[in-house]
Design an enzyme around this catalytic site. Structure first.
Site, PDB file in Angstrom:
ATOM      1  N   HIS A   1       0.748  -1.249  -0.087  1.00  0.00           N
ATOM      2  CA  HIS A   1       0.103   0.069   0.138  1.00  0.00           C
ATOM      3  C   HIS A   1       0.761   1.100   0.024  1.00  0.00           C
ATOM      4  CE1 HIS A   1      -3.365  -2.320   1.985  1.00  0.00           C
ATOM      5  NE2 HIS A   1      -3.279  -3.008   0.509  1.00  0.00           N
TER       6      HIS A   1
ATOM      7  N   PHE B   1      -0.963  -8.143   5.085  1.00  0.00           N
ATOM      8  CA  PHE B   1       0.391  -7.641   4.713  1.00  0.00           C
ATOM      9  C   PHE B   1       0.436  -6.266   4.046  1.00  0.00           C
ATOM     10  CE2 PHE B   1       0.552 -12.068   4.481  1.00  0.00           C
ATOM     11  CZ  PHE B   1       0.797 -12.486   5.956  1.00  0.00           C
ATOM     12  N   CYS B   2      -0.799  -5.262   4.128  1.00  0.00           N
ATOM     13  CA  CYS B   2      -0.614  -4.050   3.687  1.00  0.00           C
ATOM     14  C   CYS B   2      -0.635  -4.192   2.000  1.00  0.00           C
ATOM     15  CB  CYS B   2       0.351  -3.074   4.292  1.00  0.00           C
ATOM     16  SG  CYS B   2      -0.095  -2.643   5.789  1.00  0.00           S
ATOM     17  N   ALA B   3      -0.950  -5.396   1.382  1.00  0.00           N
ATOM     18  CA  ALA B   3      -1.105  -5.653   0.277  1.00  0.00           C
ATOM     19  C   ALA B   3      -2.111  -6.448  -0.220  1.00  0.00           C
ATOM     20  CB  ALA B   3       0.290  -6.456  -0.075  1.00  0.00           C
TER      21      ALA B   3
END
Ligand code: PMP
Length: 460
Positions: free
Chosen positions: A136, A382-384
């Site tokens: 992100h 995982f911020c993805a």
């Protein structure tokens, strides 16, 4: 990724060399309690989130601490010394990244901060090209620019082809920027950075490398990769004191308004005759470093750069690849484990790996690794989020509650488990992890867990 680096990683991946001892890191003596009784040495296997501090970094910071002073702001001896150290750290980082002589190193708080700084400095109407697979921090800062979103590619060659094709469609006269990660924080897979940079440049675009996960594991050469900027964070590079780096071309940065307005970025400030306040901003890195700099964080990054360089990336890469091979071989023995991968088994990768375990809620599995084995991993997206959803696919179901219950649903995103390691990881942590995964799958958890605020926690 330069062809050389890519091939080297590939070879290391297939044929791990003999490896030396881990680098000393803080926390290696820390024991944690187990719910089942007793204590065990903490196995920090979440380096991709934040790596432990190198002992050497800690010692350097401790040695400097009594001499701490303000930077660029004081006439006193310690202010001068701190300023010298701060500026010397800039040179160390430039060397570590093999920057071009004209490149600028700007100190920030983190990779996220660095990429937001670059986003704020883009020329008007700069077209941005981003793969949906990005973290992100690389996906989201371009809010004020037109963005072309690229689908997840299923091989490095497909990534280059997709970028080539998107760039070919763009107006060749306007400015453009490609943002790409060097190593995925989900799969650990290496991206073909040099090839993507060549494609960007062939179409008159620039490229920024998100090296948050690459720099701790591989040497990064701005010159060889021919990227325009590179960003990374100290806390993933064994220097957890709140600093980050944006290094690269200065022209766009110099033309942009300062990222933060304030002291340090301003050269002169005066009331004009019309009563307004007029500012002349600094040029150089100071333009985007307003406020009192984090000299401890910056010095820690420089110390980590020196420590990794002196330890030698050849040995570090070989050692990490041996650990990775062990993890992959161990997980391959457990048929219920599905390792997430975009580019396939043969893709070169760093010590970051995400997986699902059939029949297990990932939060439950991660909680059991911690509570019963003293192993710290991460579960989540995982911020993805787009990448994890793509990798997991739509048909996977996890128990919604710890150990059982409702199937996953759209408002309960599917989690994965991530294990990640690096220069400070001893073999024992990897052996314990592989053994724990096998035991949990074979025998189940030995403790009871409950859901609290969407996470699994042991019943105490
Ligand atoms: N990019 C990648 C690939 C990352 O893994 C991360 C951190 N997980 C970031 C960017 C953001 O780093 P930071 O949180 O230090 O800003």
């Amino acid at each position: 990724m330069s062809a050389h680096l890519y091939a080297e990683a590939h070879t290391a991946c297939r044929a791990p060399a003999d490896h030396a001892a881990p680098l000393p890191v803080l926390g290696s003596e820390v024991s944690v309690p187990l719910v089942t009784g007793g204590e065990v040495g903490y196995a920090a296997l979440d380096y991709a989130a934040s790596a432990p501090a190198l002992q050497r970094v800690w010692e350097d910071v401790a040695a400097y601490a009594p001499y701490y002073g303000s930077v660029h702001r004081g006439a006193g001896y310690l202010s001068q010394l701190s300023t010298d150290l701060f500026e010397a750290s800039r040179r160390t980082v430039a060397e570590f990244l093999d920057c071009r002589p004209e490149d600028q190193v700007v100190f920030t708080r983190s990779t996220t901060d660095s990429l937001n700084l670059l986003a704020a400095a883009l020329p008007a109407d700069c077209q941005v090209f981003v793969f949906e697979t990005e973290h992100h921090a690389s996906l989201l800062p371009w809010r004020d620019s037109p963005v072309t979103w690229l689908d997840a590619p299923h091989s490095p060659a497909a990534a280059v082809a997709a970028l080539e094709s998107a760039l070919a469609d763009r107006d060749p006269h306007g400015p453009a920027l490609v943002c790409v990660t060097g190593a995925s924080n989900v799969t650990g897979e290496l991206w073909p950075v040099a090839e993507l940079a060549a494609a960007a440049h062939a179409h008159g675009a620039r490229i920024v490398l998100d090296a948050a996960q690459l720099a701790p594991h591989h040497p990064v050469s701005v010159r060889e990769l021919d990227v325009d900027w590179v960003a990374f964070s100290g806390h993933k590079l064994y220097a957890p004191f709140g600093s980050g780096v944006l290094a690269g071309r200065s022209d766009w940065l110099q033309r942009a308004e300062p990222y933060l307005a304030g002291g340090g970025a301003s050269r002169t400030v005066a009331r004009a005759e019309d009563g307004t306040v007029q500012v002349q901003w600094h040029t150089g890195a100071a333009r985007h470093e307003a406020g009192s700099p984090n000299v401890v964080g910056v010095y820690a990054i420089a110390s980590a750069c020196r420590a990794l360089t002196e330890a030698g990336f050849d040995g570090l890469v070989a050692r990490e690849q041996a650990l990775l091979a062990r993890v992959r071989a161990g997980l391959a023995q457990v048929p219920q484990v599905r390792v997430l991968s975009l580019f396939g088994d043969d893709a070169p990768r760093v010590g970051v790996l995400s997986f699902l375990v059939e029949g297990w809620n990932s939060s439950h599995f991660a909680a059991a690794l911690s509570a019963e084995y003293g192993i710290g991993v991460r579960d989540g997206l995982f911020c993805a989020h787009p990448l994890v959803r793509t990798l997991v696919g739509g048909d996977e179901h996890q128990p919604g509650e710890c150990g059982g219950g409702a199937a996953n649903s759209a408002d309960r995103p599917l989690n994965a488990i991530r294990v990640s390691f690096g220069a400070g990881t001893p073999d024992e942590h990897i052996e314990r992890f592989v053994g724990a995964v096998a035991s949990l799958v074979r025998d189940g958890a030995r403790w009871r867990y409950r859901t609290e605020a969407g996470r699994c926690v042991p019943e105490l």
